[in-house]
Design a protein around this motif. Structure first.
Motif, short mmCIF file in Angstrom:
data_model
loop_
_atom_site.label_atom_id
_atom_site.label_comp_id
_atom_site.label_asym_id
_atom_site.label_seq_id
_atom_site.Cartn_x
_atom_site.Cartn_y
_atom_site.Cartn_z
N GLY A 198 -1.06 4.26 11.67
CA GLY A 198 -2.40 4.76 11.36
C GLY A 198 -3.24 3.72 10.65
N ASP A 199 -2.63 3.02 9.71
CA ASP A 199 -3.36 1.96 9.00
C ASP A 199 -3.84 0.90 9.99
OD1 ASP A 199 -2.89 3.21 6.58
OD2 ASP A 199 -1.15 1.95 6.08
N ALA A 200 -2.98 0.51 10.91
CA ALA A 200 -3.34 -0.54 11.87
C ALA A 200 -4.46 -0.07 12.80
CB ALA A 200 -2.11 -0.93 12.68
N MET A 201 -4.36 1.20 13.25
CA MET A 201 -5.40 1.71 14.14
C MET A 201 -6.74 1.80 13.41
SD MET A 201 -5.66 5.25 16.37
CE MET A 201 -4.53 4.75 17.66
N ARG A 202 -6.71 2.29 12.18
CA ARG A 202 -7.96 2.41 11.42
C ARG A 202 -8.60 1.04 11.21
NH1 ARG A 202 -4.93 6.57 9.09
NH2 ARG A 202 -4.07 5.21 7.47
N ALA A 203 -7.77 0.02 11.00
CA ALA A 203 -8.30 -1.34 10.83
C ALA A 203 -8.96 -1.82 12.12
CB ALA A 203 -7.20 -2.30 10.40
N ARG A 204 -8.33 -1.53 13.26
CA ARG A 204 -8.91 -1.94 14.55
C ARG A 204 -10.23 -1.22 14.80
NH1 ARG A 204 -3.47 -1.31 16.22
NH2 ARG A 204 -3.97 0.65 17.31
N VAL A 205 -10.25 0.08 14.53
CA VAL A 205 -11.47 0.86 14.73
C VAL A 205 -12.57 0.38 13.80
CG1 VAL A 205 -12.49 3.16 14.50
CG2 VAL A 205 -10.25 2.89 15.59
N GLU A 206 -12.22 0.14 12.55
CA GLU A 206 -13.23 -0.33 11.59
C GLU A 206 -13.83 -1.65 12.03
OE1 GLU A 206 -13.66 -1.26 6.79
OE2 GLU A 206 -11.69 -0.84 7.67
N ALA A 207 -13.01 -2.55 12.58
CA ALA A 207 -13.51 -3.84 13.06
C ALA A 207 -14.47 -3.66 14.23
CB ALA A 207 -12.35 -4.74 13.45
N GLU A 208 -14.16 -2.75 15.15
CA GLU A 208 -15.04 -2.53 16.30
C GLU A 208 -16.34 -1.85 15.87
OE1 GLU A 208 -14.72 -3.92 18.98
OE2 GLU A 208 -12.61 -4.49 19.04
N VAL A 209 -16.25 -0.92 14.92
CA VAL A 209 -17.46 -0.30 14.40
C VAL A 209 -18.33 -1.37 13.73
CG1 VAL A 209 -18.35 1.28 12.64
CG2 VAL A 209 -16.48 2.01 14.14
N ALA A 210 -17.71 -2.26 12.97
CA ALA A 210 -18.46 -3.29 12.25
C ALA A 210 -19.20 -4.22 13.18
CB ALA A 210 -17.51 -4.09 11.35
N HIS A 211 -18.70 -4.40 14.42
CA HIS A 211 -19.39 -5.26 15.38
C HIS A 211 -20.78 -4.72 15.72
CE1 HIS A 211 -15.38 -7.11 16.95
NE2 HIS A 211 -15.80 -7.66 15.83
#
Length: 626
Positions: free
Chosen positions: A431-444
């Motif tokens: 979950g931590d890893a997925m949230r980090a990936r999602v946060e990075a894509e949102v930040a783009h």
């Protein structure tokens, strides 16, 4: 170079309702915000202008709403900005964009927040937006903006803003354009001779009348927009003006977007909403109101009986179009008549107002006898590459949502998408890893919502300016970073001056020193007499006002990028036209040469500067997710 110079103009006299002029200096076709802004800008200069609009001035649909700092500068100049700020949200909490699965609903993952980014100068962006301009970003749905501008246009050009008048023909000769106008109510056709015509009609009539081709991809993605009244007070999101919805049921595709319209609240308590639903979301008969309401309820997670009141709706498609020519003889295309692109980035209305600002000071200069007609050729040279860039950037922004869905594990298998949402909310390493990936894509999506480099950093490389051979500061391809510079073609840097205040004692910006007509030469107080002497020897070109700034003004010294006895020559649209790092040995000769280049509109580039952006448009369109 010598041209005749006219005296300052008196305000336009009013025209009676049944009074039609035989000739005008400028005829504007199209009564949207771009056309009306052109009418105000010209009328305030005393230019004899007439605006005709084929429909009435009843404004029915919200459309655009974001007004960036450069646009608000233009609105400030014509006296519209204060009314806009008075009618927009009084707090800054609306300045963010959010992503959810749905707004609410009974399911485990309904109403789940996926992420958010600051937007439009909010949150961590506030300081750098404030440093870029004395005017703040504003939000006002076009449903309310257009009537406001209309009131100002009627006041500035009394009797000259005409509804239900359709342009049905344009004939041009060496001296003028003869415009045939049909009265929609009576079917009467009259002719008006105009020195110049601005086609700001969205291309509805002008495209066929002028035969100007718009190049680029068309009809790439269908969207259905609804203006509705809808109670979303149960939504957990307290502040956001704009929300996107991604759901396992849509796979990699965004289901749609909602935007709070106020007019009192611009958050979950908004009385009205603009709801944009992807065309594929509408199941059943697309003309059946029940099917339309079902698509809204499904996207937002609302109950089947949740009340919705429809005010209006429209269907439209994503386009990425740029006119091959912005000038056809005595006719100029502006706004949507010249360029059409998706709303991602909110650049459509803003670029149209910037078209108006660029074109109208030049028309006024030519009509006042201060410049030759050749100056008007610089309109296309300057604006076409910028709007091609904006179009490419908007299409690229439209592709920033599917990577979020991919990071969430959404795909063709809806059940798998729900399982991946379980991972997303889990307190696990996965979950931590997925949230980090999602946060990075949102930040783009900062490329869309924190795009100060696009909104405030657009600059002209050729046109009515004298390049000085210096490089563009920073990375020109970065849409987020903004670098204030006095380099020719760029916007005059804004600082609150240490040495100057207004009549009411309030601080003045460097922008406030720019005169509305002619050019402004900014220099130090000690060097101003020598620059004035040099200008006194230069006659018959654009008038230049020498505006001194105190030698010890530290704020100005920090941004001017020239020496104490140097100078910046600034246009009414606040683009730097020329700069001199120091006082030259023969300043009058140097100024004469610079002004000669500016009034003829500069030198044409060897290659089409819009072409790199046209390639980006085609590339972005080829991968656009439906």
């Amino acid at each position: 170079m010598t041209v005749s110079v006219k005296s300052p103009r008196a305000p336009l006299p009013p025209l009676g309702e049944d009074e039609w002029p035989d000739t005008v200096e400028v005829l504007v076709m199209g009564g949207g915000p771009v056309g009306m802004t052109c009418a105000i800008m010209l009328a305030q200069r005393g230019i004899d202008v007439l605006l005709v609009e084929r429909r009435d001035f009843v404004f029915r649909f919200p459309r655009a709403h974001l007004l960036n700092p450069r646009t608000m500068e233009a609105f400030h100049d014509i006296g519209v900005a204060a009314d806009i700020y008075a009618a927009t949200p009084t707090h800054d909490r609306w300045r963010k964009a959010v992503w959810y699965t749905t707004a609410t609903g009974p399911g485990r993952y309904d109403g789940l927040k996926i992420g958010e980014v600051p937007a439009w100068g909010g949150g961590p962006d506030a300081d750098r937006y404030r440093a870029s301009s004395p005017r703040a970003f504003a939000n006002m749905p076009q449903l309310r903006l257009d009537p406001l501008i209309h009131r100002h246009a009627v006041a500035a050009a009394p009797g000259r803003i005409r509804a239900r008048q359709e342009v049905v023909g344009i004939r041009q000769d060496e001296d003028a354009a003869t415009v045939s106008i049909r009265d929609v109510a009576t079917d009467t056709i009259r002719e008006v001779r105009a020195g110049y015509v601005i086609a700001a009609d969205g291309g509805r009539d002008s495209a066929a009348l002028l035969g100007v081709e718009l190049e680029g991809p068309r009809d790439m993605r269908e969207v259905v927009n609804y203006h509705v009244s809808l109670d979303l007070s149960a939504w957990s999101e307290p502040d956001a003006l704009l929300a996107h919805f991604l759901h396992p049921g849509g796979g990699a595709r965004r289901r749609g977007t909602i935007q709070a319209l106020g007019p009192t609240h611009y958050d979950r308590d908004s009385e009205e909403w603009l709801v944009s639903v992807a065309g594929w979301m509408v199941e059943g008969d697309p003309d059946d109101e029940k099917a339309l309401f079902d698509s809204i309820r499904r996207m937002l997670g609302l109950a089947e009986d949740h009340a919705i009141t429809m005010h209006s709706m429209t269907r439209w498609s994503y386009n990425g179009l740029v006119a091959k020519r912005f000038r056809s003889g005595r006719v100029f295309l502006a706004g949507d008549a010249a360029h059409k692109h998706p709303p991602t980035g909110g650049l459509g209305l803003n670029s149209g107002i910037q078209d108006a600002q660029n074109l109208c000071w030049k028309l006024a200069a030519v009509l006042d006898g201060h410049a030759p007609d050749a100056l008007l050729d610089s309109y296309q040279a300057e604006r076409r590459p910028i709007v091609a860039w904006y179009t490419a950037h908007s299409l690229e922004n439209a592709n920033r949502h599917p990577p979020i869905a991919a990071a969430l594990g959404f795909g063709e298998d809806e059940e798998e998408g729900f399982r991946n949402l379980g991972v997303f909310v889990s307190d696990t390493p996965e979950g931590d890893a997925m949230r980090a990936r999602v946060e990075a894509e949102v930040a783009h999506n900062a490329h869309d919502y924190s795009q100060l480099g696009v909104e405030a950093g657009f600059h002209y490389s050729a046109g009515a300016l004298v390049p000085d051979g210096t490089p563009v500061p920073g990375d020109p391809s970065d849409p987020v970073a903004f670098h204030a510079t006095s380099r020719p073609g760029h916007h005059l840097p804004h600082v609150w001056l240490d040495s100057r205040t207004g009549e009411d004692g309030s601080p003045l910006s460097s922008h406030d020193l720019v005169v509305p007509a002619g050019l402004t030469l900014l220099t130090s107080a000690s060097a101003a007499p020598r620059w004035q002497e040099a200008l006194d020897l230069v006659a018959g070109v654009l008038p230049v006002a020498v505006v001194p700034i105190a030698d010890g003004d530290a704020a100005w010294t920090s941004v001017r990028e020239i020496g104490a006895d140097g100078a910046l020559l600034v246009r009414p649209d606040r683009k730097v036209a020329w700069r001199s790092a120091a006082l030259p040995g023969d300043p009058s000769m140097v100024l004469d040469d610079a002004l000669a280049v500016i009034v003829r509109g500069g030198d044409a580039p060897a290659e089409d500067p819009a072409e790199p952006f046209l390639r980006r448009i085609r590339a972005a369109a080829s991968v656009l997710v439906q």
